[in-house]
Design an enzyme around this catalytic site. Sequence first.
Site, PDB file in Angstrom:
ATOM      1  N   GLY A  27       0.835  -1.185   0.000  1.00 21.72           N
ATOM      2  CA  GLY A  27       0.000   0.000   0.000  1.00 21.72           C
ATOM      3  C   GLY A  27       0.874   1.240   0.000  1.00 21.72           C
ATOM      4  O   GLY A  27       2.070   1.184   0.329  1.00 21.72           O
ATOM      5  N   TYR A  28       0.260   2.349  -0.362  1.00 18.91           N
ATOM      6  CA  TYR A  28       0.990   3.604  -0.499  1.00 18.91           C
ATOM      7  C   TYR A  28       0.487   4.619   0.505  1.00 18.91           C
ATOM      8  O   TYR A  28      -0.700   4.940   0.533  1.00 18.91           O
ATOM      9  CB  TYR A  28       0.861   4.132  -1.941  1.00 18.91           C
ATOM     10  N   ILE A  29       1.410   5.106   1.300  1.00 20.39           N
ATOM     11  CA  ILE A  29       1.106   6.171   2.251  1.00 20.39           C
ATOM     12  C   ILE A  29       1.098   7.491   1.499  1.00 20.39           C
ATOM     13  O   ILE A  29       0.335   8.391   1.796  1.00 20.39           O
ATOM     14  CB  ILE A  29       2.124   6.161   3.403  1.00 20.39           C
TER      15      ILE A  29
END
Length: 159
Positions: A27-29
């Site tokens: 996932g991408y912050i």
Amino acid sequence: MEIERKFLVKNLPVNFESYPHHIISQGYISTSPVIRIRRSDDRYILTVKSQGLLAREEFETEITAEQFENLSKKVDGNVISKIRYKIPEKDGLTIELDIFKEKFDGLIYAEVEFPDIESAQKYNPPAYFGREVTNNSIYQNSSLSSMSDEEIKNFFKSL
């Protein structure tokens, strides 16, 4: 420095399932700059990447499962799930064959990382590779992570 070329895959290679593989969830912050968390089997990794397509800076560090879980609460957009097969290639290179799951089921990429730009430019991909998408940012995982359901539907139509 990460130097890699990315291709869509027309046909899966014979016996690809016999090669080592990893089950990945990431996932991408943030997508600008790229700040990614990844679980690869039982490893947890925090990655920061600079801008760029063929070549860009990349910093990775291992984190704990607890840190991964805490950071997961900050992920924006789609979580990317895939199985990555590591297929030996000529000249000591490795093909990373990514077979996507869940929202991106049916998408298959092949990436090859190189020691330098000259090697990347000289690379002749195997016949099962399809169209090269290295220089199109829409094919970056960080871009996939920010797509709406409608954008994902249109993305698959364009393949």
